[in-house]
Motif scaffolding. Sequence first.
Motif, short mmCIF file in Angstrom:
data_model
loop_
_atom_site.label_atom_id
_atom_site.label_comp_id
_atom_site.label_asym_id
_atom_site.label_seq_id
_atom_site.Cartn_x
_atom_site.Cartn_y
_atom_site.Cartn_z
N GLY A 235 0.78 -1.22 0.00
CA GLY A 235 0.00 0.00 0.00
C GLY A 235 0.82 1.28 0.00
O GLY A 235 0.30 2.35 0.28
N MET A 236 2.11 1.17 -0.35
CA MET A 236 2.97 2.36 -0.36
C MET A 236 2.97 3.07 -1.72
O MET A 236 3.66 4.07 -1.90
N GLY A 237 2.23 2.52 -2.68
CA GLY A 237 2.20 3.09 -4.02
C GLY A 237 2.79 2.17 -5.06
O GLY A 237 2.88 2.53 -6.24
N GLU A 238 3.17 0.96 -4.64
CA GLU A 238 3.73 -0.02 -5.57
C GLU A 238 2.64 -0.54 -6.51
O GLU A 238 1.45 -0.52 -6.18
N SER A 239 3.05 -1.01 -7.67
CA SER A 239 2.11 -1.53 -8.66
C SER A 239 1.82 -3.01 -8.42
O SER A 239 2.51 -3.67 -7.63
N VAL A 240 0.81 -3.51 -9.11
CA VAL A 240 0.53 -4.95 -9.07
C VAL A 240 1.75 -5.73 -9.52
O VAL A 240 2.12 -6.75 -8.91
N GLU A 241 2.39 -5.27 -10.60
CA GLU A 241 3.57 -5.96 -11.11
C GLU A 241 4.68 -6.00 -10.06
O GLU A 241 5.39 -7.01 -9.92
N GLN A 242 4.81 -4.94 -9.29
CA GLN A 242 5.86 -4.90 -8.26
C GLN A 242 5.51 -5.80 -7.08
O GLN A 242 6.42 -6.38 -6.46
N ARG A 243 4.24 -5.95 -6.77
CA ARG A 243 3.87 -6.91 -5.72
C ARG A 243 4.19 -8.34 -6.17
O ARG A 243 4.67 -9.15 -5.37
N LEU A 244 3.96 -8.63 -7.42
CA LEU A 244 4.32 -9.96 -7.95
C LEU A 244 5.83 -10.13 -7.98
O LEU A 244 6.35 -11.21 -7.67
N GLU A 245 6.55 -9.07 -8.34
CA GLU A 245 8.02 -9.11 -8.30
C GLU A 245 8.49 -9.44 -6.89
O GLU A 245 9.42 -10.24 -6.70
N LEU A 246 7.87 -8.82 -5.89
CA LEU A 246 8.25 -9.04 -4.50
C LEU A 246 8.06 -10.50 -4.09
O LEU A 246 8.90 -11.07 -3.37
N ILE A 247 6.98 -11.12 -4.52
CA ILE A 247 6.77 -12.54 -4.20
C ILE A 247 7.92 -13.37 -4.75
O ILE A 247 8.44 -14.26 -4.06
N GLY A 248 8.34 -13.08 -5.98
CA GLY A 248 9.47 -13.81 -6.54
C GLY A 248 10.75 -13.58 -5.77
O GLY A 248 11.56 -14.51 -5.58
N GLN A 249 10.96 -12.37 -5.29
CA GLN A 249 12.18 -12.07 -4.53
C GLN A 249 12.14 -12.69 -3.14
O GLN A 249 13.19 -13.11 -2.62
N LEU A 250 10.97 -12.80 -2.55
CA LEU A 250 10.85 -13.55 -1.30
C LEU A 250 11.18 -15.02 -1.50
O LEU A 250 11.84 -15.64 -0.66
#
Length: 357
Positions: A235-250
């Motif tokens: 909820g900081m202003g990140e995009s849907v694509e960036q949330r999916l990117e984060l899952i991959g990085q986790l």
Amino acid sequence: MPDVPVALSSNPRSTEPERPRLSPEEARRAIRGAEAALLDERRQLTHDELSALADVPDASVPALAALAHEVRLAWCGDTVEVEGILSAKTGGCPEDCHFCSQSSKFESAVQATPFLDTTDVLAAARETAALGASEFCIVLAIRGPDERTMQRVLELVPLVQEETGLNVAVSAGVLTPEQAKRFADGGVHRYNHNLETAESFFPEVVTTHSWAERFDTCQLVRNEGMELCCGVLLGMGESVEQRLELIGQLRAVEPAEVPLNFLNPRPGTPFAGRPLVEPLEALRWIALFRLGLPSVILRYAGGREVTLRELQALGLTAGINALIVGNYLTTLGRSPDEDLQMLEDLAMPIGALSKAI
């Protein structure tokens, strides 16, 4: 524990990034495909499969949540882990994380305080143990520990263990290889170091240290045999694509636990005016983090009260299998009794969890 009594945020609700939604038929196919992959084939979803699930229409979110609950039961069991956290050294942090009222860079109501006395730490640990918790996390608002802090934490860890029987977690910022080894040798069960957001969005959130420094600390924690607790803040202003990117990085750092936070904008910080995540969108992303990270301990953390309000129980049927109870670091949670009653109402047993793979 130290905290700042603040009112619940009155920020307006967010308008989520727009992406074309799937049709109802496409959504059903995507959810059925994910079910087959996770429950029948017992494999992780691909990026494309997760991306499709991120685009199911709002009417399909309950079906997405139901699948996430099934996946949580199949991969992790029905046990819920309860944890208490203590801000043992509050405020005065030199870093500029734009969401954080503990930063010395911003004007906020949070004042810098010294490290708590041993008696205060042990009292908080005893209160946590009395709730049926299995984990107690000592949190410090620092960039990384100096030698005095290292010694102080390493004194406290065995005292808390002996006094309460709790597993002890620590959150003390960026570590060197030598510090990671000393914490592991000193009995730290889990070390918390959040990635917070995707690498591509991180420069919009923090400028005083790099995402790579966080990633490297996460790897050090795992290399030394401690369980890694690696949280996110949505909820900081990140995009849907960036949330999916984060899952991959986790996935790349292989955490045992992922605390899921939602932005509760703090007065005086650069993100003070950011809107809250919509409740239905929060449930969508709880489910997606479970479906993308099927084996982790997925913990309800900060911001759930203002984001989900009366819908918090739904998160526990959408993939959540752990809770922080009581207050957070600089914001108030609801009473532990309310959370324990919620678990009782859902017939979810409380116990200790560890990573399934």
